[in-house]
Scaffold this motif. Structure first.
Motif, PDB file in Angstrom:
ATOM      1  N   THR A 147     -13.717  -7.032 -32.553  1.00 28.57           N
ATOM      2  CA  THR A 147     -13.630  -7.820 -33.784  1.00 28.57           C
ATOM      3  C   THR A 147     -14.730  -8.867 -33.771  1.00 28.57           C
ATOM      4  O   THR A 147     -14.779  -9.709 -32.864  1.00 28.57           O
ATOM      5  N   LEU A 185      -7.121 -13.875 -35.996  1.00 25.49           N
ATOM      6  CA  LEU A 185      -7.782 -12.594 -35.722  1.00 25.49           C
ATOM      7  C   LEU A 185      -7.279 -11.970 -34.431  1.00 25.49           C
ATOM      8  O   LEU A 185      -7.193 -10.736 -34.309  1.00 25.49           O
ATOM      9  N   ASN A 243     -15.754 -11.424 -46.343  1.00 24.24           N
ATOM     10  CA  ASN A 243     -15.081 -12.011 -45.185  1.00 24.24           C
ATOM     11  C   ASN A 243     -15.699 -13.342 -44.766  1.00 24.24           C
ATOM     12  O   ASN A 243     -15.560 -13.757 -43.615  1.00 24.24           O
ATOM     13  N   ALA A 280     -15.658  -9.553 -39.155  1.00 19.32           N
ATOM     14  CA  ALA A 280     -14.311  -9.878 -39.621  1.00 19.32           C
ATOM     15  C   ALA A 280     -14.242 -11.288 -40.187  1.00 19.32           C
ATOM     16  O   ALA A 280     -13.432 -11.560 -41.086  1.00 19.32           O
TER      17      ALA A 280
END
Length: 553
Positions: free
Chosen positions: A83, A350, A147, A124
């Motif tokens: 990520t 996240l 994002n 992300a």
């Protein structure tokens, strides 16, 4: 989690963010050097300096990471699995880099690097510092803006939180009552250090030593390009005159907080300086091709004084009017005071983890280091009156000779020592154990006058007590007591060596040998201090020079 850095400046921004995971035993922080940057040479040594664990690039690519945090979208970062979080590594997105990415896009907001291929890890979270930056990105690349969130600037958080330590930082630098003038240079051919390479030396040697202290902040990319050795050799005349070269990690920000005025090119360091307090700003090199019209730095440079010459620096600083600096900072930074907290919330979301209740994401900046080199011989210009003298000291040999040459014994060359009109000695730092042999104040001044027949006066300097001045041909030595000056509730103390030069010039000019106490005035710039001159007692002449600790200003 993996911190992926292509350059030293990107690494330092990542280190500012690392404390958001403070106190969490579930998080393991790893570092890797992303290959391909011209400025990656200092990254591994910087990671080692903070004690970070480095993962080779081949191993980093082979793993899958819970979080990959980078401060640059360029290069091979998209090849890392996990990520991805992208942080800015500067403030304001003020310039475009020629022959790199899109010609009209701000470096750091270029869709060429933000729109990743289908087989690359997507971003992300793209954290930016101000809503205008999100709007600029959305206007040219809506998909890249999906994002993107306005978080604020984590580096600014440390500067704002550390501002109450300003007096402490100035004490660590040895600034004293002087004005700290800081030069800030970005990197590249349009930077201050490239377009005006002689400016640091000219300022360091021409600014009156007792009125100004000079420091230089150089962008880490420029350090990587040259190397620290080459950089310091190029700056040697300024460093030898006492200029401070701030280190690129943390110390530069401490020096910014300590500064009284900033001379800046188009680099974003000025925005951090302006955000903390509205203090004087002076610009150089407004005509930069890479500076984006309407960006915070471009607007700032249009509204602050421009440095026309070294001789005009004081006038340029005085010409600054409050307002432009704070306005530029407001245009570059949102959520001032809460950026790290906001970022912490996003990163833990996240990861799918709840942040620990203990631990704080905020670390105050450390004390800066004082100058490693200093001027130890001065051409002293003296304007003597009946009441005292106005003194201007500049490093020896950098301008016309003055009334006399004042030299610190044991710190300057033998050639300068033998040429001194006034030779003075500062006591060494107190040793851990008593010294077996040390000079008395009067013993050393008599020795110096005998050893150096061209010297007209010798002085033993004390920081908090009376100094001893021995003038050739006078029947007895004198004590010189420099009184602190009260300034708005503070006590300002000048370097006693400057007061000794004023007394020496007064005695020589008036050809007097006072047998009774005399009150004189020593002027350095706009500051005037009272100096008491009287014949020394036997106890004062017998004072042990090895018993007083002295920190050179």
């Amino acid at each position: 989690m993996l911190f992926a850095a292509r350059s030293a400046v990107a690494l330092y921004r990542l280190l500012d963010v690392s404390p958001v995971f403070s106190g969490d035993h579930r998080i393991t922080r790893l570092f890797t050097l992303v290959p391909g940057s011209d400025f990656g040479v200092d990254v591994l040594s910087a990671i080692e300096a903070v004690g970070g664990r480095t993962v080779p690039w081949s191993e980093a690519r082979a793993r899958t990471h819970d979080l990959v945090v980078a401060a640059s979208p360029k290069g091979d970062v998209p090849m890392l699995r996990g990520t991805h979080v992208l942080l800015p590594h500067g403030a304001g997105f003020n310039k475009s880099i020629p022959e790199e990415g899109s010609a009209d896009s701000a470096s750091g907001l270029d869709p060429v690097y933000l729109l990743r291929a289908d087989d690359a890890a997507p971003i992300a979270l793209h954290a930016v510092a101000h809503p205008d930056q999100l709007a600029r990105l959305a206007s040219v690349a809506p998909r890249a803006a999906r994002n993107t969130k306005v978080i604020g600037d984590p580096t600014l958080e440390r500067i704002l939180a550390s501002y109450p330590l300003r007096d402490r930082y100035r004490a660590a630098l040895g600034t004293g009552p002087r004005k700290l003038l800081v030069l800030a240079s970005t990197w590249g051919p349009e930077s201050l250090i490239r377009r005006h390479p002689g400016l640091p030396a000219r300022l360091a040697t021409q600014l009156p030593h007792d009125e100004y202290q000079l420091a230089l902040i150089v962008h880490p990319n420029e350090r990587s390009r040259l190397g620290t050795y080459e950089l310091t050799e190029r700056l040697a005349p300024a460093l030898d005159a006492g200029m401070i070269l701030a280190s690129p990690h943390e110390e530069w920000a401490s020096v910014l907080i300590a500064a009284d005025a900033l001379v800046t090119d188009h680099g974003s360091t000025a925005l951090y300086y302006a955000a903390a307090q509205d203090r004087p700003l002076v610009g150089v090199s407004r005509d930069c091709a890479e500076l984006i019209p309407g960006s915070p730095m471009e607007v700032l440079l249009r509204h602050i004084p421009e440095l026309a010459s070294v001789e005009a620096i004081a006038d340029a600083v005085r010409a600054y009017r409050p307002g432009p600096g704070q306005a530029a900072a407001q245009a570059a930074f949102a959520h001032q005071g809460s950026a790290l907290t906001r970022l912490r919330t996003e990163l833990y979301a996240l990861l799918g983890l709840t942040p620990p209740t203990l631990g704080t994401p905020l670390r105050l900046l450390p004390d800066p280091a004082p100058a490693t080199r200093a001027a130890t011989a001065f051409d002293v210009h003296a304007d003597v009156t009946a009441e005292g003298a106005r003194i201007v000291r500049r490093p020896a040999g950098t301008g016309p000779p003055g009334h006399h040459l004042a030299v610190e014994h044991g710190a300057a060359s033998e050639q300068l020592t033998r040429s001194a009109g006034l030779l003075y000695r500062r006591p060494p730092p107190s040793p851990d154990a008593p010294a077996d042999l040390s000079w008395s104040a009067g013993g050393w001044t008599r020795h110096a006058l005998a050893e150096y027949p061209g010297c007209r006066a010798a002085a033993a300097v004390r920081r908090d007590g009376p100094c001893l001045l021995d003038v050739r041909g006078h029947p007895q030595p004198y004590t010189v007591q420099v009184e602190p000056r009260s300034e708005g509730g503070r006590l300002a103390r000048i370097d006693p060596a400057a007061a000794l030069s004023a007394v020496h010039a007064w005695l020589i000019t008036h050809r007097t040998q006072p047998a009774a106490p005399v009150s004189l005035t020593c002027h350095t710039g706009e500051r005037a201090v009272r100096v008491l001159l009287r014949p020394a007692t036997a106890d004062e002449a017998g004072h042990d020079l090895g018993s007083v600790r002295w920190a050179r200003p």
